[in-house]
Design an enzyme around this catalytic site. Structure first.
Site, PDB file in Angstrom:
ATOM      1  N   HIS A 177     -14.171 -48.128 -54.313  1.00 15.00           N
ATOM      2  CA  HIS A 177     -12.711 -48.073 -53.617  1.00 15.00           C
ATOM      3  C   HIS A 177     -12.476 -49.562 -53.367  1.00 15.00           C
ATOM      4  O   HIS A 177     -13.436 -50.309 -53.681  1.00 15.00           O
ATOM      5  CB  HIS A 177     -12.699 -47.305 -52.322  1.00 15.00           C
ATOM      6  CG  HIS A 177     -11.473 -46.970 -51.588  1.00 15.00           C
ATOM      7  ND1 HIS A 177     -10.935 -47.462 -50.573  1.00 15.00           N
ATOM      8  CD2 HIS A 177     -10.400 -46.519 -52.396  1.00 15.00           C
ATOM      9  CE1 HIS A 177      -9.801 -46.883 -50.387  1.00 15.00           C
ATOM     10  NE2 HIS A 177      -9.372 -46.253 -51.626  1.00 15.00           N
ATOM     11  N   GLU A 225      -5.422 -47.968 -53.505  1.00 17.40           N
ATOM     12  CA  GLU A 225      -4.964 -48.960 -52.499  1.00 17.40           C
ATOM     13  C   GLU A 225      -5.308 -50.186 -53.536  1.00 17.40           C
ATOM     14  O   GLU A 225      -4.391 -50.738 -53.891  1.00 17.40           O
ATOM     15  CB  GLU A 225      -5.940 -48.990 -51.361  1.00 17.40           C
ATOM     16  CG  GLU A 225      -5.523 -47.761 -50.416  1.00 17.40           C
ATOM     17  CD  GLU A 225      -6.381 -47.889 -49.143  1.00 17.40           C
ATOM     18  OE1 GLU A 225      -6.448 -48.753 -48.397  1.00 17.40           O
ATOM     19  OE2 GLU A 225      -6.790 -46.789 -48.628  1.00 17.40           O
ATOM     20  N   HIS A 228     -27.676 -43.667 -56.995  1.00 18.97           N
ATOM     21  CA  HIS A 228     -27.174 -42.698 -56.053  1.00 18.97           C
ATOM     22  C   HIS A 228     -26.699 -43.331 -54.879  1.00 18.97           C
ATOM     23  O   HIS A 228     -27.407 -44.007 -53.839  1.00 18.97           O
ATOM     24  CB  HIS A 228     -28.237 -41.760 -56.124  1.00 18.97           C
ATOM     25  CG  HIS A 228     -28.889 -41.036 -57.212  1.00 18.97           C
ATOM     26  ND1 HIS A 228     -28.240 -40.380 -57.884  1.00 18.97           N
ATOM     27  CD2 HIS A 228     -30.118 -41.178 -57.562  1.00 18.97           C
ATOM     28  CE1 HIS A 228     -29.017 -40.003 -58.956  1.00 18.97           C
ATOM     29  NE2 HIS A 228     -29.977 -40.661 -58.755  1.00 18.97           N
ATOM     30  N   HIS A 245     -17.122 -51.577 -52.565  1.00 18.11           N
ATOM     31  CA  HIS A 245     -15.756 -51.712 -51.766  1.00 18.11           C
ATOM     32  C   HIS A 245     -15.105 -53.114 -52.249  1.00 18.11           C
ATOM     33  O   HIS A 245     -15.643 -53.891 -51.666  1.00 18.11           O
ATOM     34  CB  HIS A 245     -15.832 -51.249 -50.470  1.00 18.11           C
ATOM     35  CG  HIS A 245     -14.680 -50.686 -49.992  1.00 18.11           C
ATOM     36  ND1 HIS A 245     -13.455 -51.449 -49.689  1.00 18.11           N
ATOM     37  CD2 HIS A 245     -14.202 -49.326 -49.530  1.00 18.11           C
ATOM     38  CE1 HIS A 245     -12.411 -50.810 -49.468  1.00 18.11           C
ATOM     39  NE2 HIS A 245     -12.981 -49.531 -49.113  1.00 18.11           N
TER      40      HIS A 245
END
Length: 649
Positions: free
Chosen positions: A73, A54, A100, A105
């Site tokens: 993302h 995206e 971890h 984003h």
């Protein structure tokens, strides 16, 4: 073996292929999609998902680590400017460790040499170089300045919070290096590419780390708890119990800690542990806004030696070993640190006074005034102080530095405790401010209650400016307030100093605290903090806060029907507010009541029900012993719609 390229989540849209440097280590179980640019010697562990399907492109700088379960993302819209002056959805700099289960984003920029802790989330934010973000944090809609430390569990969603973050310490940097490197040597099987300098990437294990840091040290653990609580705006408290009380869960509250600087808080904790040696002591984290505890942790047991918390915060601490006496006792002298404080006050033209309290009064912050010391030189004041300490042996004693010109306190320092130990807390010493004058006193100034301290601190944390208004009894009844100049305080201690001086100058007036959002040019809070004849400010004052639409709402915590009003009166007030009618209060003594001769007591200014109820109750309380009635007026037709007596003598 190169990483497999997963099917894009938007199959109708063609995606670029990832660009992976030949020296990078990308596990075969990594999900890599779209325009992702992986630099030299990057290590990507199994289970990581990096999807530029995206928002795109992504950059992962050379030498960076992405550990197991990391998700990267980006939103389709929104970009950040990378170090190469190009736009990216996600930019991760060089030598940065994403540990971890962290979520990055986009739009996000993470600088060089950063550490992102387990399960932390960064969204629509910019993180400067060399920052350390610990575990379970949320960073959103802010820019974190370079070199800042974000404690575990922090929620940073406004710029004021971000700007107030502490700087990274060496011990925290060592811990971050240890965590970021501990899993890398075994993260990849032998069939994966290994760089020639992989050995250089392997960091020392915990046992090989310098002795200056120990994750298991009780003192370090307490210091970390304190820093995390303070960074999230919580208050620190302590409780103690002897073995019998501990078995019955009958904890006793220790003296209140009002400091907000981690060094000063740790010093206060150090004193508490020493005062209650041989007892259980537990640390309390308090959310003052929600009025609830967020942490309870035992930090000392009867068999433990008091933990040495000195040096764990930003300030160093050394308890003076001064002895005090008079002509009838072993001679002693005031510790040099106390002498330095006295000297600083006298050099400014101030005066020194003392206050004392026994153990019970100390717990209640009920200090007794011992008067001013009459000496004009440091040696004379010191001699008088020694005599006063001997006279109050067995009590707590503190010195007060007073600027007589502006009538405010510039120093508070405890110099004696019942066990004979002198303590001068960090953060309570006189220190010249950035304007070349003035001193920072602790927040625990006597004229201001603990809850009001929190109110001031919260306003400053929100970027609000502090203002004051005052009114004499007659003007108060007419709701005619006079504004004082805004206080442009840079810290809560500066605001408290100015506030105490203002209260002293207006002892016979009503005083209310104003929180002003200067950017939006609106008030965010109003709180009456002083009434004529009242000693000190009260946390039970009437408070009105304002929402984004500018309408007031009560923060007093009172129930819908105010405690001093009956149900019928409360209903009248609610109906008048809902109808938009004007509410006025009138009063009369017994003689005037008999002839129906009422006088105006005040006009209710609140724009909602709870605020109106609080104001009515407050005004009615000013006329205890008189008849009080509410009058509702329809201003459009200029007629009264309600007259109801709500208080009788």
């Amino acid at each position: 073996m190169a990483a497999s390229v997963a099917a894009p989540t938007m199959p109708s849209r063609p995606l670029a292929e990832p660009k992976i440097h030949t020296t990078a280590h990308v596990h075969s179980f990594t999900n890599l999609v779209g325009d992702v640019r992986v630099g030299e010697n990057v290590l990507v562990a199994p289970g990581t998902s990096i999807r530029a399907d995206e928002g795109m492109p992504f950059n992962i700088g050379h030498g960076s680590h992405l550990q197991d379960g990391v998700v990267v993302h980006g939103l389709e819209k929104g970009r950040v400017l990378g170090d190469d002056d190009r736009e990216y959805s996600v930019w991760i700099g060089n030598n940065t460790s994403i540990t971890h289960m962290a979520l990055i984003h986009g739009p996000v920029y993470v600088g060089d040499d950063c550490f992102i802790g387990f399960r932390s989330t960064i969204f629509n934010a910019r993180v400067g170089n060399s920052c350390i973000i610990m575990m379970h944090c949320l960073i959103q809609d802010v820019e974190i300045p370079p070199g800042k430390f974000v404690p575990s569990g922090s929620i940073i969603t406004n710029q004021q919070q971000a700007d107030a973050l502490p700087n990274v310490k060496d011990s925290e940097r060592q811990f971050a290096q240890h965590v970021s490197g501990m899993s890398m040597p075994t993260a990849f099987p032998s069939n994966h590419r290994t760089s020639s300098n992989q050995q250089a990437c392997t960091l020392p294990t915990k046992n090989d780390m310098p002795n200056t840091y120990s994750a298991n040290s009780p003192a370090a653990e307490v210091a970390n708890h304190v820093r995390q609580l303070l960074a999230q705006g919580y208050r620190i408290g302590t409780e103690h119990a002897n073995p019998r009380q501990f078995r019955a869960a009958a904890w006793q509250t220790c003296a209140q800690i009002n400091e907000t600087h981690d060094g000063a808080v740790l010093n206060a904790l150090q004193s508490c542990l020493a005062d209650h040696s041989g007892e259980y002591v537990r640390l309390i984290g308090i959310d003052t806004q929600a009025k609830k505890r967020v942490l309870e942790k035992i930090i000392q047991r009867p068999d433990d030696q008091p933990a040495q918390l000195s040096g764990q915060g930003n300030s160093s601490y050394s308890a003076p070993n001064a002895t005090y006496g008079s002509s009838n006792a072993a001679s002693g002298s005031v510790d040099s640190s106390v002498s330095g404080q006295i000297r600083a006050v006298l050099n400014r033209g101030g005066r020194i006074s003392i206050e004392y309290a026994n153990a019970r009064q100390f717990k209640a912050a009920a200090w007794q005034t011992g008067g001013f010391l009459q000496g004009s030189s440091e040696s004379a004041v010191t001699n008088e102080l020694n005599q006063a300490l001997a006279a109050h042996a067995g009590n707590y004693v503190r010195i007060i530095g007073v600027d007589t010109k502006v009538k405010q306190r510039i120093l508070e320092a405890i110099v004696q405790r019942p066990n004979g130990k002198a303590v001068v807390s960090a953060g309570q010493t006189a220190s010249t401010n950035g304007n070349g004058g003035g001193y920072n006193a602790p927040i625990s100034a006597p004229a201001v209650g603990g809850d009001l301290n929190s109110t001031i601190q919260n306003l400053l944390n929100q970027g609000a400016t502090i203002g004051l208004e005052y009114a004499g009894p007659r003007h108060f009844r007419a709701s005619s307030w006079t504004s004082a100049p805004l206080m442009h305080a840079r810290s809560a201690s500066e605001a408290v100093n100015a506030l105490n001086g203002f209260l002293a100058d207006h002892a016979g007036d009503y005083v209310r605290l104003i929180g002003v959002d200067t950017r939006a040019k609106k008030r965010v809070m109003e709180q009456i903090i002083h009434r004529p004849g009242q000693k000190g400010a009260t946390a039970a004052a009437t408070t009105a806060s304002y929402s984004s639409n500018g309408k007031a709402s009560s923060n007093s915590g009172a129930p819908a029907a105010a405690a001093g009003l009956n149900a019928e009166a409360a209903n009248h007030i609610r109906n008048l507010v809902r109808s938009g009618h004007k509410i006025t209060l009138e009063y009369a003594d017994k003689r005037r009541f008999r002839i129906n001769s009422w006088q105006t007591a005040g006009v209710v200014q609140a724009g909602n029900e709870s605020g109106a109820l609080a104001q009515v109750e407050s005004i009615a309380a000013e006329y205890a012993g008189a008849y009080v009635r509410i009058v509702g007026t329809d201003t459009r037709v200029k007629s009264r719609v309600v007259e109801a007596v709500i208080q009788k003598p």
